[in-house]
Each structure stands twice: as C-alpha cells, then as structure tokens.
Design a protein around this motif. Structure first.
Motif, PDB file in Angstrom:
ATOM      1  N   ALA A  33       0.836  -1.207   0.000  1.00  0.00           N
ATOM      2  CA  ALA A  33       0.000   0.000   0.000  1.00  0.00           C
ATOM      3  C   ALA A  33       0.863   1.246   0.000  1.00  0.00           C
ATOM      4  N   ALA A  34       1.969   1.204   0.759  1.00  0.00           N
ATOM      5  CA  ALA A  34       2.852   2.366   0.810  1.00  0.00           C
ATOM      6  C   ALA A  34       3.508   2.622  -0.540  1.00  0.00           C
ATOM      7  N   ILE A  35       3.936   1.533  -1.209  1.00  0.00           N
ATOM      8  CA  ILE A  35       4.548   1.682  -2.529  1.00  0.00           C
ATOM      9  C   ILE A  35       3.560   2.303  -3.518  1.00  0.00           C
ATOM     10  N   GLU A  36       2.318   1.847  -3.450  1.00  0.00           N
ATOM     11  CA  GLU A  36       1.292   2.354  -4.365  1.00  0.00           C
ATOM     12  C   GLU A  36       1.012   3.832  -4.100  1.00  0.00           C
ATOM     13  N   LEU A  37       0.960   4.215  -2.827  1.00  0.00           N
ATOM     14  CA  LEU A  37       0.678   5.614  -2.487  1.00  0.00           C
ATOM     15  C   LEU A  37       1.787   6.533  -2.984  1.00  0.00           C
ATOM     16  N   VAL A  38       3.011   6.099  -2.849  1.00  0.00           N
ATOM     17  CA  VAL A  38       4.132   6.958  -3.260  1.00  0.00           C
ATOM     18  C   VAL A  38       4.223   7.041  -4.786  1.00  0.00           C
ATOM     19  N   ALA A  55       7.416   0.138   9.067  1.00  0.00           N
ATOM     20  CA  ALA A  55       7.769   1.412   8.440  1.00  0.00           C
ATOM     21  C   ALA A  55       9.180   1.366   7.887  1.00  0.00           C
ATOM     22  N   ALA A  56      10.100   0.679   8.577  1.00  0.00           N
ATOM     23  CA  ALA A  56      11.471   0.572   8.097  1.00  0.00           C
ATOM     24  C   ALA A  56      11.533  -0.234   6.803  1.00  0.00           C
ATOM     25  N   ILE A  57      10.721  -1.285   6.705  1.00  0.00           N
ATOM     26  CA  ILE A  57      10.684  -2.083   5.476  1.00  0.00           C
ATOM     27  C   ILE A  57      10.164  -1.238   4.319  1.00  0.00           C
ATOM     28  N   VAL A  58       9.117  -0.441   4.596  1.00  0.00           N
ATOM     29  CA  VAL A  58       8.574   0.444   3.567  1.00  0.00           C
ATOM     30  C   VAL A  58       9.642   1.422   3.101  1.00  0.00           C
ATOM     31  N   ALA A  59      10.337   2.006   4.045  1.00  0.00           N
ATOM     32  CA  ALA A  59      11.340   3.010   3.704  1.00  0.00           C
ATOM     33  C   ALA A  59      12.522   2.413   2.952  1.00  0.00           C
ATOM     34  N   GLU A  63      11.448   1.302  -4.530  1.00  0.00           N
ATOM     35  CA  GLU A  63      10.419   2.075  -5.228  1.00  0.00           C
ATOM     36  C   GLU A  63      10.041   3.351  -4.475  1.00  0.00           C
ATOM     37  N   ILE A  64      10.468   3.467  -3.222  1.00  0.00           N
ATOM     38  CA  ILE A  64      10.036   4.596  -2.387  1.00  0.00           C
ATOM     39  C   ILE A  64      11.167   5.614  -2.280  1.00  0.00           C
ATOM     40  N   ASN A  65      10.790   6.847  -2.473  1.00  0.00           N
ATOM     41  CA  ASN A  65      11.746   7.940  -2.331  1.00  0.00           C
ATOM     42  C   ASN A  65      12.220   8.007  -0.882  1.00  0.00           C
ATOM     43  N   LYS A  66      13.540   7.993  -0.710  1.00  0.00           N
ATOM     44  CA  LYS A  66      14.081   7.959   0.646  1.00  0.00           C
ATOM     45  C   LYS A  66      13.811   9.250   1.416  1.00  0.00           C
ATOM     46  N   LYS A  85      19.287   5.931   8.174  1.00  0.00           N
ATOM     47  CA  LYS A  85      19.133   5.626   6.746  1.00  0.00           C
ATOM     48  C   LYS A  85      17.664   5.576   6.363  1.00  0.00           C
ATOM     49  N   PHE A  86      16.787   5.274   7.358  1.00  0.00           N
ATOM     50  CA  PHE A  86      15.360   5.154   7.083  1.00  0.00           C
ATOM     51  C   PHE A  86      14.638   6.389   7.628  1.00  0.00           C
ATOM     52  N   PRO A  87      13.852   7.058   6.808  1.00  0.00           N
ATOM     53  CA  PRO A  87      13.140   8.261   7.277  1.00  0.00           C
ATOM     54  C   PRO A  87      11.898   7.893   8.092  1.00  0.00           C
TER      55      PRO A  87
END
Length: 816
Positions: A33-38, A55-59, A63-66, A85-87
C-alpha cells in the motif's frame, strides 16, 4: 486525521489531500500500500498504525523515495534504536517508559515475583525484546519474573477461548499471583478477563496490572466487559484535557464517532492514540507549510524533525527520531461501572495525587501507597495483596465498627450491584499504615460490624474476629478481656454548646475596647501630665488656699483643665512643649486604637457559650446528649453525676447539630476528636466550653494474648515518631484548622491592655518626670532657706499636703 485536515484548513487556509488505506493489521499489505501511495498518488508523507519495523521495510524499498518521511503511531514491543538511513519517525513513547512504570509499581507494593502476559503481533515484531527489558528491570529491584505467557496474535486463533483457558490454568498454578499485561490487544484482554473471572482468578489475592498500551483504550471497553475487570490496576499516558483546542476536538471526535458507530455501546472519548493521529497530521502540515513558504532545499523530513509546538497529546518535539517529551502516566483503578483516577507517576517525580503540588517540589519520592489514593483490589479489599495466594486459614477476620458517630473516622458504603462494601475513614488509614510497617505480610479481610461497642468487644474477646478497628476508647475494664494497641489518637471528654448574643455587655460597650488597667493608666497619665504642665506654666494665685481637701481638689482640677485647654493657650515654656509632644502622640495612637476596637465590637456580634457549667445543668435537670458509647454513659452518670433520664443518645455529629440548634439538648458531650470535627463542619454557632476530662485515646482491639497487638503498637509508635500519623490526621480529618482548646470567652474583640503601648507610656512619663525634677531642683536652689524651714516644719509633724500648699503659696513659682 480527517478532523485534523479540516481544522488546519479552517485556521490556515492550506489544504491537505488525505489518502486513507485500511491495512487490517496485515504487514505485507502495508508495504505494498505504501509503494502504491508513493508511486501512484505521489504522497509526500506517510502516517499511520505501522510498527517501526513495518515502516522501516517500507522506507527500505527501492520504489520509495528515501526523502518521503514515514510517521509510525504504533508503539513497538521492543526498544528501538533509530536508523538514520530510514526516514521513520516514531510518534509514540518508548516501551522502556512503560517498563519503568511497571517496575515502580511492583517495587512500591513490595511484590517479589510477577508474571507477564503479552501477545504476538506479526512476523516483523520482536516480541521478546520487551519481556527481556522487563526481566532486566525487575531484577535490578530484586523482583523475579517467574513466568511470561506468550499468546499468538488474536486474529490467528481458531478457538481463542480454549487457548486462553489453558494458558490461564498454567498461570493459576504459578506461585506468584501478580499478572502484568505488557502488550496485548483490546480483544484478547477483554476475553482473557472474562475467562479469568469464570475460573475464580478475579477474587481476593490476585493482582492484575494493565500497561499503557491497553489502559489507553479503557474508554472503549463496554460495560459488560468492565464487570469482569473489577480491581484491575492500570496506567495510561496523561494529557491535558482542559484546553480549548482539546474540547473543540473532543466535540468533533464524538460527533463523528456517533455518526459512524451509532449502535456500539462505547464511550466515544478520544484516546491518546486519536490525539497522536491528529498531531501527526498537524506535524506534517506545519512542516509542509514552512517548506512552501521558505521554498528552501531542506527536505520535508528535516522540517518535521524540527517541529516544536504544543499538540493535543503532548509537546511535539523530536529527539533521535522519537518524541522527546517524557510521559506522565495516569494511574487507574477499575471499580464499578468505570474506573477511578487515583494518581500519577513519572520518571522524574514518582507517585503523586496532585501534579501541581508535585511540580512545586512537594511530596517527592513517595511510594505508590503513599502517593496514590486507595486501591480497591480484586474482591473489593483495600489492603495490598502479598502477591501470593492467601488461604482462608491464614487470613485474619477484622471487624470494622460501621456505625461511628463521625463518618470521617469510619464509613461503610455497600454497593448492591457489585455486592461489595467499601470501608473508608481515618481509622482504616491508620491501621493500613501500621500494617505496612510490619516486618511480615499480614493477610486479612474487613467485615463491617453494625452492633454496639460492647458487642464488638465481646466478639473479639471470644475470637469470632481476630481484631477490631474503630474509634474505640481504651478503658481499664475493657482491657481485662481484650488487648488494646497503643492509642493512635488522644481523646478526652468535652462539652459542646451553642453560642448566644451577650446583650448585657451592650450597655457598657463603650468601655470594652480597653481593659480596666488601661483605663486606670490613661486616667493617671492624663492627670500627671496635666499637673506637670500646670507646674511649668502657672503661678499659684491667692485662691489656692484653704483646707487640704480643697487644695487637693483645686490642684487636680487645674491639672486636668490645663492639659485639656493647653492647645488654646500660649505655652510660654519650651519645657511645656517638650512634655506635651509625646503625650499628644500617645493620645493619637490610643484614640485610633480605641476607634478600631469599638468599630469591631459594634460590627461583630458578641457571643458567649449559651450552656452553663456542669453544676447548673444538673440543677436544672437539663437534657444533655452523647453518642451512646457505654463508657460515656457511665462517665456522665457515675463521675459527673447526671441522671440517666436526662441523657439522650445522639447517633451522629449531624444529629448533634440539629439537637443543639432545636433545643432538644442543652449540651453535647463528645470525645475531643469528634468535637473538633463537629466544630470544623459546624463552625458557626457552637463552641467547646468547660474543662476537658482527660481519658486515654482510641485504639485497635485484639484478643487477649495476641502478638499482633504488640506489633501494631510498635508500628503506631513508629508512625507517631516519624510524623506520618500527624500527616494522616491533617489530611483525613477536617479539624486541623480549628483551635483544639475549649473556650468560654466571647467570640468578639478583646479589650486592649497597656502592654502594646507600654513604650509610648514610658517615653511620655519619663519626659514629664524629668521636667518635674528640673522644676524641683531649680526651685530648691532659688529658695533654699525657705525650703529648709518648710522641711523642718514637715519633719516636725505637719501634714504633707499642708506643707506642700504653704510652700507653693509663700514662694514664687520658678520662671524658666
């Protein structure tokens, strides 16, 4: 979150686009879901109920802007070391704060073994990290973590009741009966308590503690589930609910909740999770607004980490990617249909009932028992469970006198729905404080006793009860059958009467501002000063002759008239001015004081005790009242000599006030502690009068030969010496503001004596005496021969006043 977007737009005009996705607790779904939103929605920030690990896995996904910040609202079950390293920003309190609060509670109540309960969430959560931290923290205070019960994630349970009952059976067999919910879901928690109640694990001897994660949701628990949680202790994050912003949010939150869930039996009160969700949107919105206004190159993440404002949940300020503000926990005790807020705890301040007093530096380093209100444990008991299952053979049966004259000493309230009797009062507090000072755990149950004082003594004497608590007077005849503890409060017998206006004093009211001594001194000072000025200013004319009586009268008249009319005449002598100046200043002060005292007497009613002394009460066969204590009856009859028919039993201090006011009784005889409470509650129109008949005091009752009586007595002595007993008396009884000594004086202003003005009198008198001595010396030097003749005449036997008048008649007065 939607309310936050609306509020931010209404206040700033800046609009946010909110995309909401329900993850249903699925970690894999959260990542996709996070990848799709970004990628598709081009979101600039993500906030939600993601754990830090999720959240760390998402970051970490390519595909996700850091630079897209992710705000996690879910507290992890293990302490987290942020990775820059993870926002990922944690808008929660670290679990280590929960562990610190749990350890403080366990240490304060002196349990030596505990059991922990937690629920696994998903494969990305490290469950044992929090348990390891708890075990380590408990070990530092000498407490053993006997067992930890690990439940799978509730949604994965096929038959949850069977698994819960099996695990509860394991817990029931453990030595420790202290169970701590470290981290569980609301559904699992409520179902576990329902099964525990059915298995008899919610009764006396058991202790259940809910940590912040579940206690924050207590307002969402329905009434039927609450009945299974009686006596549970919990703590939740404290937040300010008296601000205008919170009240506005609360109204909006309740409106939305009722609209969306109209049929649910829940209290639509926002939890701290709702407040943090609201604050997370404001944090992102404020940072985005600053970024847009400044148009700088600093990423949104840095602006979020620089946030510093007062949110609804706490101060929004980040340190090391987490909220920097350390929480204050509110301690809860579930009783009846809801819960009681019994105090607070924070790492800096410890336990306290009042954050304001604590913030001012008072009552620091208190234990949970000292810093919190009374806890009602499972089964309704108020004494702290030992942490081990008590058996009936080991528990003491302690009777509590339920029908006390003064409810501040003892009060019993029965809850018919819960079938629990809550017993409170100063006597209970003292007994519990003494028990805490014992060197061994004391297990007991309190039973309200509705009989008389003598019946209670008999029940303890024949060992129906192991002890008795109440405002029981220590007497010699009672001590023959039972053991008394050291008195925990002194008691005497005093008479209380109504106050009436003293009309006889009004005729001489103008004399009351000064005492008799003051009036005499003023008169003497006036005549003396006038005499001195007269000597300095006037010659003796030919009229100052005649018999001694007339000479004395003339002299007094001239002295007074000279002083009164001195301001109208030309004072020729500087000595006269020197004498007159301090006297006029004295008169100014005395006149001002007289005016002030007279004004006070005229505006305040002059009251005096209406009841007469013991003798007049007996002579007039007046009806008197007492509380029905057998000893009081005996003392009034045998010692003070009142007739039995003239003594009336009064049930409570409220009834004493009615009986005295209506005239049913002329006087009330009470023990001094009861009288002080009575006069504190009914401070107008009543007073203690007459002597105090000294007795012993109130004590606790034990069977003859009981070793517990000695131990409790030693504990009471310790409480007295340490000042703790005095503090309890000031906190629990309302008479501390009332004077403890009986008074028969009028309540009006007392007459002023000469002592406060003694300095002015001395100065004025000294100046007058000095001037008179100078006159006498000068006169003797000028008329030495005449003086010798008159001295010889006086010594030859002539009257002093005859010599004095002749002397002044024959000689001119000294001209200065």
């Amino acid at each position: 979150m939607e309310i936050a977007v609306q509020d931010f737009y209404s206040l700033t005009g800046h609009n946010l686009s909110l995309h909401i996705v329900d993850l249903s607790g699925n970690s894999a779904k959260a990542v996709f879901a996070a990848i799709e939103l970004v990628k598709d929605q081009k979101v600039q920030a993500i906030a939600g109920a993601l754990t830090w690990q999720e959240a760390a896995i998402v970051a970490e996904m390519d595909e996700i802007n850091k630079e897209v910040p992710v705000i996690s609202l879910t507290q992890p079950s293990s302490p987290i070391v942020p990775n820059k390293k993870f926002p990922v920003i944690g808008m929660y309190q670290d679990i280590s704060m929960d562990i610190s609060c749990i350890s403080a509670i366990v240490a304060s109540f002196k349990w030596t073994k505990v059991n922990a309960i937690y629920e696994g969430r998903n494969s990305y959560t490290s469950n044992l990290g929090g348990i390891t931290l708890l075990s380590s923290s408990l070990r530092e205070i000498g407490v053993e973590l006997e067992y930890f019960s690990a439940f799978p994630e509730f949604s994965s349970l096929v038959n949850p009741n069977i698994i819960i009952q099996k695990e509860l059976q394991t817990l029931r067999e453990k030595q420790s009966k202290v169970f701590i919910f470290v981290q569980t879901s609301l559904t699992l928690t409520t179902m576990l308590f329902e099964n525990a109640k059915q298995m008899g694990m919610m009764g006396e001897g058991y202790v259940w503690i809910m940590a912040d994660g579940i206690a924050n949701l207590i307002d969402s628990v329905n009434a039927s589930a609450i009945t299974s949680m009686q006596g549970v202790l919990g703590f939740r994050t404290h937040y300010s609910d008296n601000t205008a912003s919170f009240r506005e949010f609360q109204m909006n939150f309740q409106r939305v909740s009722i609209d969306e869930y109209p049929k649910e039996d829940k209290n639509h009160h926002p939890s701290v999770y709702a407040l943090r969700a609201y604050d997370s949107i404001w944090t992102i919105a404020k940072a985005a607004k600053i970024l847009q206004q400044k148009n700088d190159s600093k990423p949104l993440l840095q602006h979020i980490l620089s946030s510093d404002f007062e949110g609804l949940s706490s101060r929004i300020q980040f340190q090391n990617y987490k909220l920097g503000d350390k929480p204050t926990f509110q301690i809860l005790n579930i009783v009846g249909k809801s819960y009681r807020e019994i105090g607070f705890w924070s790492e800096e301040l410890g336990f306290t009932k009042n954050l304001v007093k604590h913030a001012n530096g008072k009552n620091k380093n208190l234990t949970a028992e000292e810093g919190l209100d009374r806890v009602y444990w499972p089964g309704g008991r108020t004494s702290v469970p030992t942490g081990f299952l008590e058996t009936k053979a080991k528990e003491l049966r302690i009777a509590v006198l339920a029908r006390s004259t003064c409810s501040q000493f003892l009060k019993a309230n029965h809850d018919d729905k819960q079938n629990i009797t809550y017993i409170t009062g100063f006597s209970i507090d003292v007994f519990e404080a003494a028990v805490r000072r014992l060197q061994y755990p004391l297990m007991y149950n309190l039973f309200p006793f509705y009989g008389s004082y003598n019946d209670l003594i008999k029940e303890v004497s024949n060992k129906t009860f192991d002890a008795a608590i109440g405002d029981i007077l220590i007497t010699a005849d009672r001590n023959q059958h039972i053991e008394f503890s050291q008195p925990y409060i002194q008691a005497g017998l005093v008479m209380v009467v109504t106050m009436k206006s003293d009309e006889s004093l009004q005729f001489w009211m103008f004399m009351k501002p000064f005492t008799k001594g003051m009036w005499i001194l003023m008169a003497a000072m006036t005549l003396f000063t006038g005499f001195v000025i007269w000597c300095l200013e006037h010659r003796i004319n030919s009229d100052f002759r005649g018999p001694p009586n007339r000479q004395i009268g003339t002299l007094l008249w001239f002295s007074f008239s000279t002083l009164v009319f001195a301001h109208r005449e030309s004072i020729r002598s500087q000595w006269s001015r020197l004498v007159l100046a301090p006297w006029l200043f004295l008169i100014l002060i005395v006149t001002s004081t007289y005016t002030a005292n007279l004004t006070s007497l005229l505006t305040n009613p002059q009251l005096e005790p209406s009841g007469t002394d013991i003798g007049s009460l007996k002579r007039t066969r007046a009806t008197i009242g007492c509380n029905g204590n057998p000893f009081t009856f005996w003392y009034l009859e045998k010692v003070l000599g009142f007739k039995t028919g003239n003594i009336k039993t009064i049930a409570s201090i409220d009834d004493f006030a009615k009986a005295l006011s209506s005239g049913d009784i002329r006087a009330a005889f009470m023990f001094t502690p009861h009288a002080r409470v009575f006069l504190s509650e009914f401070s107008t129109g009543f007073t203690m009068t007459g002597p105090t008949y000294k007795l012993t005091g109130f004590g606790f009752v034990f069977p003859k030969g009981s070793s517990l009586a000695l131990n409790i007595s030693e504990a009471i002595i310790y409480l007295t010496q340490s000042g703790e007993l005095q503090q309890l008396e000031e906190q629990k009884l309302s008479y501390s503001k009332y004077s403890t000594s009986p008074s028969t004086a009028s309540s009006g202003t007392q007459g002023l004596g000469p002592r406060p003005l003694a300095g002015l009198f001395i100065i004025s008198g000294s100046v007058s005496i000095f001037a008179l001595i100078v006159v006498a010396i000068s006169l003797l030097r000028s008329h030495w021969e005449s003086s010798l003749t008159f001295i010889q005449t006086m010594l030859a036997g002539r009257a002093f006043w005859s010599w004095l008048t002749t002397f002044f008649a024959k000689n001119d007065l000294l001209q200065l």
